[in-house]
Design an enzyme around this catalytic site. Structure first.
Site, short mmCIF file in Angstrom:
data_model
loop_
_atom_site.label_atom_id
_atom_site.label_comp_id
_atom_site.label_asym_id
_atom_site.label_seq_id
_atom_site.Cartn_x
_atom_site.Cartn_y
_atom_site.Cartn_z
N HIS A 28 13.14 43.97 -3.26
CA HIS A 28 13.67 43.96 -1.89
C HIS A 28 15.15 44.30 -1.94
CE1 HIS A 28 13.87 41.84 2.33
NE2 HIS A 28 14.65 42.88 2.26
N GLU B 129 19.78 48.73 2.55
CA GLU B 129 20.16 47.76 1.51
C GLU B 129 21.57 48.03 0.99
OE1 GLU B 129 18.45 44.91 0.55
OE2 GLU B 129 17.23 45.42 2.29
N HIS C 29 24.19 45.23 2.02
CA HIS C 29 24.47 44.35 0.88
C HIS C 29 25.31 45.03 -0.21
CE1 HIS C 29 21.66 41.37 2.44
NE2 HIS C 29 20.78 42.34 2.63
P1 5GP Z 1 14.91 36.69 6.43
O1 5GP Z 1 15.21 36.25 7.81
O2 5GP Z 1 13.70 37.55 6.30
O3 5GP Z 1 14.99 35.61 5.40
O4 5GP Z 1 16.11 37.65 6.02
C1 5GP Z 1 16.43 38.78 6.76
C2 5GP Z 1 17.56 39.49 6.08
O5 5GP Z 1 18.74 38.69 6.05
C3 5GP Z 1 17.30 39.81 4.61
O6 5GP Z 1 16.62 41.00 4.47
C4 5GP Z 1 18.67 39.89 4.06
O7 5GP Z 1 19.25 41.12 4.37
C5 5GP Z 1 19.39 38.83 4.80
N1 5GP Z 1 19.37 37.52 4.12
C6 5GP Z 1 18.54 36.47 4.38
N2 5GP Z 1 18.85 35.43 3.61
C7 5GP Z 1 19.89 35.82 2.84
C8 5GP Z 1 20.66 35.17 1.86
O8 5GP Z 1 20.49 34.00 1.53
N3 5GP Z 1 21.65 35.89 1.28
C9 5GP Z 1 21.90 37.17 1.63
N4 5GP Z 1 22.90 37.81 0.99
N5 5GP Z 1 21.20 37.81 2.56
C10 5GP Z 1 20.21 37.15 3.15
P1 5GP Z 2 16.94 42.99 4.98
O1 5GP Z 2 17.92 43.09 6.12
O2 5GP Z 2 15.87 42.03 5.24
O3 5GP Z 2 17.57 43.09 3.63
O4 5GP Z 2 16.15 44.38 4.98
C1 5GP Z 2 14.94 44.56 5.54
C2 5GP Z 2 15.05 45.76 6.46
O5 5GP Z 2 14.58 46.93 5.80
C3 5GP Z 2 14.22 45.56 7.68
O6 5GP Z 2 14.89 46.13 8.77
C4 5GP Z 2 12.96 46.31 7.36
O7 5GP Z 2 12.37 46.82 8.51
C5 5GP Z 2 13.46 47.44 6.47
N1 5GP Z 2 12.45 47.81 5.46
C6 5GP Z 2 11.99 49.06 5.25
N2 5GP Z 2 11.09 49.06 4.26
C7 5GP Z 2 10.97 47.78 3.84
C8 5GP Z 2 10.18 47.16 2.83
O8 5GP Z 2 9.38 47.77 2.13
N3 5GP Z 2 10.35 45.83 2.65
C9 5GP Z 2 11.22 45.12 3.41
N4 5GP Z 2 11.33 43.80 3.16
N5 5GP Z 2 11.97 45.66 4.38
C10 5GP Z 2 11.85 46.99 4.59
#
Ligand code: 5GP
Ligand code: 5GP
Length: 222
Positions: free
Chosen positions: A47, A101, A105
């Site tokens: 991820h 990503e 990040h």
């Molecule tokens: P979710 O709500 O699915 O846990 O996270 C959504 C998005 O928020 C993730 O794809 C990631 O980008 C960011 N995120 C969630 N939890 C964390 C964390 O503990 N640390 C960081 N750096 N990003 C996070």
């Molecule tokens: P995060 O903010 O949680 O790091 O990143 C997830 C974002 O990337 C979401 O907006 C999601 O729609 C997009 N995304 C595209 N392809 C993927 C995939 O294969 N896995 C995940 N977890 N997110 C994806």
């Protein structure tokens, strides 16, 4: 010589069980296979690698002037397609996911890693962990059965040497399933124990005796 300091404390290195992106909708598969390479291998996929602070907060979108540039990672695209595929719909080649990503990040790791090194470092971390073998050694396989969170954690700890955080999410039958595995990595790219005060929102129930499903990739749902 001045060494530039990282403006974060550690990384989360996050792996996803691909089926958990696919079985969220009772009427159709909620994932799409990438346009290149077809259905990903039956294995955990990357991820991301996320800079984090010890207090649980994290920096994001640190450098809008340095957007994702596929030319800087041209030599890595083949590996990214294999280990870091995008499973989102509609089917796509992954660029949008990698761009997201990096922008969200990766730009926050920039004092440590440039764009090429960010993706290379993440791929190298993936090469160091064989989660499926670790789990298999403990009799845990993606066969549609359920296992306790504790058993999953222990199997990975035994094989890799550090305890990961397990993240769950409900499948389309509203049963908890294994979703993601979070490792903590220090700023010199080594796996380290996670700070115990940081209890990541895991959604795996209230205790480690909770049973969670480890679904087959592809065949439980049509
Ligand atoms: P979710 O709500 O699915 O846990 O996270 C959504 C998005 O928020 C993730 O794809 C990631 O980008 C960011 N995120 C969630 N939890 C964390 C964390 O503990 N640390 C960081 N750096 N990003 C996070
Ligand atoms: P995060 O903010 O949680 O790091 O990143 C997830 C974002 O990337 C979401 O907006 C999601 O729609 C997009 N995304 C595209 N392809 C993927 C995939 O294969 N896995 C995940 N977890 N997110 C994806």
């Amino acid at each position: 010589i001045m060494l530039q300091c990282a403006s974060f404390d550690f990384y989360y290195f996050v792996l996803t069980w691909p089926e958990s992106l696919c079985n969220l909708d009772p009427n159709k598969r909620s994932c799409c296979y990438p346009t290149k390479g077809g259905k990903p291998a039956t294995d955990f996929i990357i991820h991301g690698l996320w800079p984090n602070f010890n207090n649980g907060s994290f920096p994001k979108y640190c450098d809008p002037k340095n957007p994702y540039d596929k030319n800087q990672v041209a030599d890595l695209i083949g590996s990214m397609e294999k280990y870091w595929p995008s499973m989102s719909c509609p089917s796509n080649d992954g660029s949008k996911f990698w761009s997201h990503e990096w922008n969200k990040h990766g730009t926050c790791s920039k004092s440590v890693l440039n764009q090429h090194n960010y993706f290379l470092t993440t791929l190298n971390l993936r090469m160091k962990v064989d989660i499926l073998s670790a789990l298999k050694s403990a009799g845990i396989e993606p066969n549609g059965e359920s296992y306790t969170v504790k058993a999953v954690e222990n199997a990975i700890t035994r094989a890799i040497g550090v305890t990961p955080k397990i993240k769950c999410r409900p499948d389309n039958w509203q049963q908890l399933q294994l979703y993601e595995i979070y490792f903590c990595v220090n700023t010199t790219n080594h796996f380290v124990p996670c700070n115990p005060s940081l209890d990541h929102q895991a959604n795996c129930g209230s205790d480690t005796d909770q049973n969670i499903y480890f679904h087959k990739f592809d065949s439980d749902f049509s």
